[in-house]
Write a protein that holds these residues in place. Structure first.
Motif, PDB file in Angstrom:
ATOM      1  N   SER A 135      55.933  30.696  36.538  1.00 34.89           N
ATOM      2  CA  SER A 135      54.473  30.901  36.588  1.00 34.89           C
ATOM      3  C   SER A 135      53.912  30.681  37.979  1.00 34.89           C
ATOM      4  O   SER A 135      53.042  31.418  38.429  1.00 34.89           O
ATOM      5  N   GLU A 139      51.946  33.500  40.181  1.00 34.79           N
ATOM      6  CA  GLU A 139      50.589  33.295  40.694  1.00 34.79           C
ATOM      7  C   GLU A 139      50.550  33.585  42.192  1.00 34.79           C
ATOM      8  O   GLU A 139      49.639  34.224  42.699  1.00 34.79           O
ATOM      9  N   ALA A 288      45.259  32.545  30.893  1.00 34.74           N
ATOM     10  CA  ALA A 288      44.437  32.343  32.079  1.00 34.74           C
ATOM     11  C   ALA A 288      43.105  33.034  31.903  1.00 34.74           C
ATOM     12  O   ALA A 288      43.040  34.132  31.381  1.00 34.74           O
ATOM     13  N   GLY A 292      43.036  37.584  36.355  1.00 36.73           N
ATOM     14  CA  GLY A 292      44.465  37.409  36.611  1.00 36.73           C
ATOM     15  C   GLY A 292      45.328  37.612  35.368  1.00 36.73           C
ATOM     16  O   GLY A 292      46.535  37.786  35.479  1.00 36.73           O
ATOM     17  N   ASP A 296      48.869  38.271  36.455  1.00 34.56           N
ATOM     18  CA  ASP A 296      49.452  37.026  36.901  1.00 34.56           C
ATOM     19  C   ASP A 296      50.372  36.484  35.793  1.00 34.56           C
ATOM     20  O   ASP A 296      51.521  36.101  36.030  1.00 34.56           O
ATOM     21  N   THR A 297      49.887  36.509  34.557  1.00 32.70           N
ATOM     22  CA  THR A 297      50.620  35.883  33.470  1.00 32.70           C
ATOM     23  C   THR A 297      51.654  36.813  32.844  1.00 32.70           C
ATOM     24  O   THR A 297      52.777  36.412  32.560  1.00 32.70           O
TER      25      THR A 297
END
Ligand code: PHE
Length: 457
Positions: A135, A139, A288, A292, A296-297
């Motif tokens: 993670s 990010e 999140a 994102g 991102d996830t």
């Protein structure tokens, strides 16, 4: 003054109109924005307000836009102008079309930047970057991208060049050709992804997240956000449905097509939510808040799961296709207006609008790095300055205002007979219900939600 064909061309069938309109409505709003908005604003409670807004405000206004467009067969600005003139009303109504053209430009300027992220992530997916990604690393990857203005500018440029290339070829050989092939593929990918999430993810928890209502989180602002999102995801309040309606052959029924489009768009948003959220939860990742979420996830989830390589590629391909057909529709009203009013050839008009959107996009690009600043909007912290500001300005205010003005114009300025002519020709029950909604219910709902936010109520 009702013409049979627009100078810009015409869809070859009703099915193509539906595909093109779906191409417009189904976009980043459904796949990227909806899941995180639902999370920020109380899950099921937000979804409920959103569904009500689609039914009571969205569908009636979409029917109105398509009907107005088909009656006048011109760009939004000139459609309002012509129809106001027919009714002996003020020419100032053309401002409604003007605000629409402006909103479209503002939206496409940041839409294209996010669409650029989808391209960057598509490349990352193909390159296998997500395999075993943690993670923290993910990010950092996301931050690396969004805080690098040069890279963002490059992707933003590539995306807009593609959009301009399609648009410059016109209605039939540009937009129509693209949506004819792309939309079926898009739906197929969406269904595949939901099956994948169902097999590998925590579908039950995803369901809960999307549908269990938390009315405490539903503040007046989140009601506004839900309504604004209904406008955004249905591409309403800025003349897109109007211009697409102006290319619709005469004699084709509007009501059923519009209901189908609204239902499919909503189903797609819920499906996208059910594809994204379970995957995130299954990998023990946090949902999140904010933009994102899918960039991102989700890569971490793909990187950890069997088949994640291929499904990662499919997912970002889906996002890219969805963004492409929506961005095209965002620029069509301004291009049509330039062609009509400045007598520009279509290619030149497309290039000009592209350059304008490109330049405005730089503001968004920098708002993730050197121009970033924080502000609070009704209790929520916004960290991406101009980008968040533009999003709130357009979805929260300009689109609902454009929709309100369109509803008032349709319900109170255009004559009932003219509307009936476009909507089936009879005083059917459906027509009367629609007329009631567009005259009273939709405008009042929008006004009440605005007042609610301002705190008057
Ligand atoms: N409806 C598109 C989406 O959900 C965005 C859009 C807004 C397109 C307004 C056209 C007009 O992503």
């Amino acid at each position: 003054m009702s013409r049979n064909v627009s100078v810009h061309g015409q869809w070859s069938s009703k099915a193509i109109f539906i595909l093109a309109a779906l191409g417009s409505t189904l976009g980043l709003g459904n796949i990227w924005k909806f899941p995180y908005l639902a999370g920020e604003n109380g899950g099921g409670a937000f979804v409920l307000v959103y569904l009500l807004s689609v039914a009571l405000i969205g569908i009636p206004i979409m029917m109105a836009e398509v009907a107005l467009g088909r009656r006048a067969r011109q760009s939004p600005v000139n459609t309002f102008d012509t129809l106001a003139w027919e009714q002996g009303a003020s020419h100032q109504w053309r401002m409604v079309g003007g605000i629409g053209v402006l909103s479209g430009l503002l939206i496409v300027s940041f839409y294209s930047v996010v669409a650029g992220w989808t391209l960057a992530y598509l490349v990352r997916a193909v390159a296998g970057t997500f395999a075993g990604l943690g993670s923290g690393e993910s990010e950092r990857l996301f931050l690396d991208l969004v805080t690098d203005p040069e890279r963002l500018l490059a992707w933003h440029t590539v995306f807009l060049v593609l959009v301009v290339m399609v648009l410059s070829r016109g209605v039939r050989s540009g937009i129509e050709k693209l949506v004819r092939y792309l939309m079926p593929v898009l739906f197929l990918i969406l269904v595949l992804l939901v099956i994948y999430a169902w097999q590998t993810g925590k579908m039950g928890e995803g369901f809960n997240y999307l549908f269990a209502p938390d009315f405490q989180k539903l503040t007046p602002t989140s009601v506004l956000v839900a309504m604004g999102h209904a406008f955004f995801t249905l591409s309403l309040g800025m003349g897109v449905m109007l211009i697409y309606g102006s290319y619709l052959p005469s004699g084709v029924s509007i009501a059923r097509g519009v209901c189908f489009i609204a239902v499919m768009d909503t189903v797609a948003a819920l499906l996208a939510g059910l594809a994204v959220i379970p995957l995130v939860l299954a990998n023990g990742l946090p949902l999140a808040a904010g933009p994102g979420l899918v960039f991102d996830t989700l890569p971490v989830a793909f990187g950890a799961m069997p088949g994640g390589y291929w499904f990662g590629i499919l997912f970002f391909l889906l996002l890219f296709f969805a963004a492409l057909t929506s961005a095209i529709s965002l620029m069509e009203p301004s291009i049509a207006w330039l062609v009509e009013s400045m007598d520009l050839p279509r290619l030149r008009a497309a290039i000009w609008v592209g350059i304008l959107a490109w330049s405005l996009g730089i503001v968004t690009i920098l708002s993730f790095s050197s121009w970033s600043f924080d502000f609070h909007f009704a209790g929520q912290l916004k960290t991406n300055g101009w980008y968040d500001g533009l999003d709130i300005l357009t979805s929260g205010f300009l689109l609902p205002l454009g929709g309100l003005a369109t509803a008032l114009f349709t319900g109170w300025v255009v004559s009932r007979e003219r509307l009936r002519e476009q909507l089936g020709g009879e005083e059917s029950l459906g027509f009367r219900l629609w007329y009631l909604l567009i005259r009273y219910v939709s405008p009042m709902a929008v006004v009440l939600i605005f007042l609610n936010v301002v705190g008057v109520l």
